[in-house]
Design a protein around this motif. Structure first.
Motif, mmCIF file in Angstrom:
data_model
loop_
_atom_site.group_PDB
_atom_site.id
_atom_site.type_symbol
_atom_site.label_atom_id
_atom_site.label_comp_id
_atom_site.label_asym_id
_atom_site.label_seq_id
_atom_site.Cartn_x
_atom_site.Cartn_y
_atom_site.Cartn_z
ATOM 1 N N UNK A 434 12.147 -28.718 37.720
ATOM 2 C CA UNK A 434 12.789 -29.469 38.806
ATOM 3 C C UNK A 434 11.768 -29.828 39.884
ATOM 4 N N UNK A 435 10.892 -28.879 40.189
ATOM 5 C CA UNK A 435 9.862 -29.155 41.192
ATOM 6 C C UNK A 435 8.940 -30.272 40.727
ATOM 7 N N UNK A 436 8.503 -30.203 39.472
ATOM 8 C CA UNK A 436 7.581 -31.216 38.947
ATOM 9 C C UNK A 436 8.241 -32.588 38.874
ATOM 10 N N UNK A 437 9.533 -32.623 38.532
ATOM 11 C CA UNK A 437 10.229 -33.902 38.455
ATOM 12 C C UNK A 437 10.252 -34.595 39.816
ATOM 13 N N UNK A 438 10.618 -33.851 40.859
ATOM 14 C CA UNK A 438 10.672 -34.440 42.191
ATOM 15 C C UNK A 438 9.280 -34.772 42.706
ATOM 16 N N UNK A 439 8.341 -33.904 42.404
ATOM 17 C CA UNK A 439 6.956 -34.132 42.810
ATOM 18 C C UNK A 439 6.412 -35.433 42.223
ATOM 19 N N UNK A 440 6.594 -35.642 40.934
ATOM 20 C CA UNK A 440 6.061 -36.838 40.283
ATOM 21 C C UNK A 440 6.768 -38.106 40.746
ATOM 22 N N UNK A 441 8.080 -38.017 40.982
ATOM 23 C CA UNK A 441 8.853 -39.200 41.340
ATOM 24 C C UNK A 441 8.619 -39.637 42.776
ATOM 25 N N UNK A 442 8.595 -38.677 43.699
ATOM 26 C CA UNK A 442 8.593 -39.025 45.115
ATOM 27 C C UNK A 442 7.357 -38.597 45.892
ATOM 28 N N UNK A 443 6.674 -37.525 45.476
ATOM 29 C CA UNK A 443 5.638 -36.944 46.330
ATOM 30 C C UNK A 443 4.349 -36.630 45.559
ATOM 31 N N UNK A 445 1.366 -37.088 46.201
ATOM 32 C CA UNK A 445 0.259 -36.602 47.046
ATOM 33 C C UNK A 445 0.374 -35.111 47.330
ATOM 34 N N UNK A 446 1.449 -34.475 46.853
ATOM 35 C CA UNK A 446 1.567 -33.023 46.992
ATOM 36 C C UNK A 446 0.769 -32.285 45.922
ATOM 37 N N UNK A 447 -0.059 -32.995 45.190
ATOM 38 C CA UNK A 447 -0.801 -32.372 44.095
ATOM 39 C C UNK A 447 -1.657 -31.207 44.598
ATOM 40 N N UNK A 448 -2.187 -31.309 45.814
ATOM 41 C CA UNK A 448 -2.990 -30.201 46.337
ATOM 42 C C UNK A 448 -2.124 -28.992 46.669
ATOM 43 N N UNK A 469 -4.553 -28.733 33.806
ATOM 44 C CA UNK A 469 -4.900 -30.007 33.169
ATOM 45 C C UNK A 469 -4.139 -31.168 33.818
ATOM 46 N N UNK A 470 -2.880 -30.929 34.133
ATOM 47 C CA UNK A 470 -2.055 -31.965 34.749
ATOM 48 C C UNK A 470 -2.627 -32.372 36.109
ATOM 49 N N UNK A 471 -2.992 -31.397 36.917
ATOM 50 C CA UNK A 471 -3.556 -31.673 38.249
ATOM 51 C C UNK A 471 -4.878 -32.402 38.127
ATOM 52 N N UNK A 472 -5.711 -31.958 37.198
ATOM 53 C CA UNK A 472 -7.007 -32.616 37.003
ATOM 54 C C UNK A 472 -6.818 -34.071 36.592
ATOM 55 N N UNK A 473 -5.832 -34.310 35.733
ATOM 56 C CA UNK A 473 -5.545 -35.675 35.299
ATOM 57 C C UNK A 473 -5.090 -36.541 36.475
#
Length: 596
Positions: A434-443, A445-448, A469-473
């Motif tokens: 759930x966190x990753x879904x919202x992160x990818x869709x809306x935020x 820049x929260x990758x850090x 790997x996902x963050x590096x990508x």
């Protein structure tokens, strides 16, 4: 003939007093008049401290600015601190221009600004409210807001981390973190919420000058009456699940003060603590009460009762419903009626720790979001809810998932044994999608934040390496220039252009074209699930980036149609402004779609 005295002959103390009446720009001009004045202005800490106090209202917590302002003048290089703040403002504006200029490096630049923390809050708030006639008004407002949200999300996460580590975090601060995670604005600040409570506490003492001399029982009951007289009377049933009722900052600052029981109790406890009372929340089943403790060796009625027991005399209050004391026997009877075994009664009648209260708030927020979404089922359109509700539903849901992830929900019945830790780990793995879904869709820049706060939780789990790997990508993609999509003979069937406002033919929701593909490029699983091949044009018609809508399902709006306020707030992610004459949004992604 006697020479007339000059300005520079005035005593240093007088000159400094004069300088205090100047603004920084004027002081800089005066400093250029002669070497002596330049030296005096450079070596005048009282002046630079004054500028630090008057020019900047918001400071990042790491400065400990309140302590510095109250401490000895010589402890701080005030001129250097002032210059540092000015340079941060300049750097933030320079980076914001880079963010608006290209999609390349956008995530990197957003996080570079975010690293300045609250030192750039005022600068960002000014950009959030830039003039309507600014050339890039929508984009500037959107990304200034996005950066400020990113800063505040990290502050909230750090509060929850402190709670999860067992630090003594005030309950109102742990709950206020939801406000700063999901909302922005000049009045959205943990210190401001604390100040609001300080003001209320002073009002109590003004209303009851003898308050501090009363016994505990009288204080607690009278405070509950004051609390309700101030408007803190719970919430009507018809708006019980409104999102705002779970945000302590909104409840404190709203005229109605409507709130859920948990928030009412948290505010009462915070107010009581400021008045010298020991009041803690009691997490009952489906409700929250206040548990008021008498001082050691005293009864609730103020009688001296020395004892070797560590137990304190206590009473229950329900400020959400009334100012009347609640009997322990009544609560026990309620538990029996709920078929709760007697050996478990104490679990619901003792005080509840801040960690569990914060976690319970997350569950309340999720329940509110689900209630709102269920109520919308069957309504036309998507209602543009992602910035139409206050606080925004996506931000509120995202906050609750982050809180659950960080807090871990280690119940009182669990301990730090391997079984307890395994239970927390299992829950976190459930929250992650759930966190990753919202992160990818809306935020994105929260990758850090993902790097710093989430990946360490999964080092010893299969998700850990995949997250790395996902963050590096993401960082790699952010650094790559977008490949231009030019219009040519192959794109003749792409009818709609980036920036075009439309209505969905079937669901009637409002949208904007933010990109296009010559054919459906969403992946086979999505194509099958959505029945794309059943469309008359199938998968080989043009598809548009909006919520990935096929061309045959969208229709242009009428020539005089204007976008709603809700969609204008969202549009800044891709567009500079709305062109009222041509009735299209002016693209801010021309590096990818240069001819649209």
């Amino acid at each position: 003939m006697a020479t007339r005295p000059t300005f520079v002959e005035l005593p240093t103390e007088i000159l400094e007093a004069i300088f205090l009446h100047l603004d920084p720009r004027s002081l800089l001009a005066v400093s250029q008049t002669c070497k002596l004045i330049k030296k005096l202005t450079t070596d005048a800490p009282i002046v630079w401290r004054h500028f630090c106090r008057t020019e900047f209202q918001t400071w990042d917590p790491h400065h400990g600015i309140a302590t510095k302002f109250s401490g000895p003048l010589s402890d701080v290089d005030w001129r250097a601190l002032f210059i540092q703040r000015v340079n941060m403002q300049k750097d933030a504006l320079r980076l914001l221009d880079l963010i608006l200029g290209s999609q390349q490096g956008r995530i990197k630049y957003i996080n570079q600004v975010a690293d300045f923390g609250y030192d750039v809050k005022e600068t960002l708030l000014v950009e959030c409210a830039c003039p309507d006639d600014a050339e890039d008004v929508l984009a500037r407002r959107y990304y200034a807001t996005a950066i400020l949200e990113r800063i505040q999300r990290e502050m909230a996460i750090n509060v929850w981390k402190a709670v999860s580590c067992g630090e003594d975090v005030p309950l109102e601060r742990a709950l206020g973190a939801y406000d700063i995670f999901a909302r922005t604005g000049s009045n959205v600040d943990l210190d401001i919420f604390s100040s609001d409570l300080d003001v209320m506490a002073r009002k109590v003492l003004d209303a009851y000058p003898e308050f501090l001399s009363w016994d505990t029982r009288t204080k607690a009951s009278q405070l509950a009456s004051f609390f309700r007289d101030e408007g803190f009377r719970g919430v009507p049933d018809d708006s019980y699940r409104a999102l705002r009722n779970s945000f302590i900052g909104m409840v404190l600052q709203s005229p109605e003060h409507e709130s859920l029981p948990l928030i009412s109790v948290a505010i009462y406890c915070a107010l009581a603590r400021r008045l010298g009372l020991d009041v803690r929340p009691c997490g009952f089943i489906y409700h929250v009460y206040c548990l008021v403790y008498a001082p050691k060796d005293y009864s609730l009625d103020g009688k001296y009762k020395p004892t070797n027991s560590g137990e304190l005399e206590s009473m229950y209050l329900d400020p959400f419903r009334s100012s009347t004391e609640v009997g322990r026997g009544d609560l026990q009877r309620t538990l029996r009626e709920m078929n709760v075994p007697s050996f478990k009664h104490d679990d619901f009648l003792t005080h509840t720790h801040t960690q569990e209260m914060a976690f319970r708030t997350a569950r309340n927020i999720i329940n509110s979001v689900q209630t709102i979404r269920e109520a919308e089922v069957g309504l036309f359109g998507m209602q543009n809810n992602r910035r139409a509700t206050v606080p925004d539903m996506d931000s509120a849901f995202y906050a609750s998932i982050w809180a659950m992830m960080i807090l871990g929900n280690l119940d009182d019945s669990e301990d730090l044994s391997s079984a307890g830790l395994a239970s927390v780990s299992t829950r976190r793995r459930q929250y992650l999608p759930y966190l990753l879904e919202h992160f990818q869709t809306h935020y994105p820049w929260d990758v850090t934040l993902l790097e710093e706060h989430v990946i360490p939780l999964f080092w010893n789990h299969p998700e850990g390496p995949r997250l790395v790997d996902f963050v590096r990508s993401m960082h790699n993609v952010d650094g790559i220039r977008k490949e231009p999509r030019n219009r040519d003979s192959k794109t003749e069937k792409v009818t709609f252009k980036v920036g075009q406002l439309f209505k969905h033919k079937r669901y009637h929701y409002e949208g904007i074209v933010t990109g296009w593909d010559l054919a459906c490029d969403a992946g086979e699983e999505w194509i099958q699930h959505m029945g794309v091949d059943r469309l008359s044009g199938g998968r080989n018609q043009a598809f548009y980036h909006v919520l990935y809508v096929a061309e045959e399902n969208i229709a242009p709006t009428s020539p005089n149609a204007e976008p709603s306020d809700a969609i204008l707030r969202l549009a800044g992610r891709h567009f500079r402004r709305w062109d009222a004459e041509s009735h299209v949004f002016v693209s801010n992604i021309r590096d990818e779609y240069p001819e649209d």
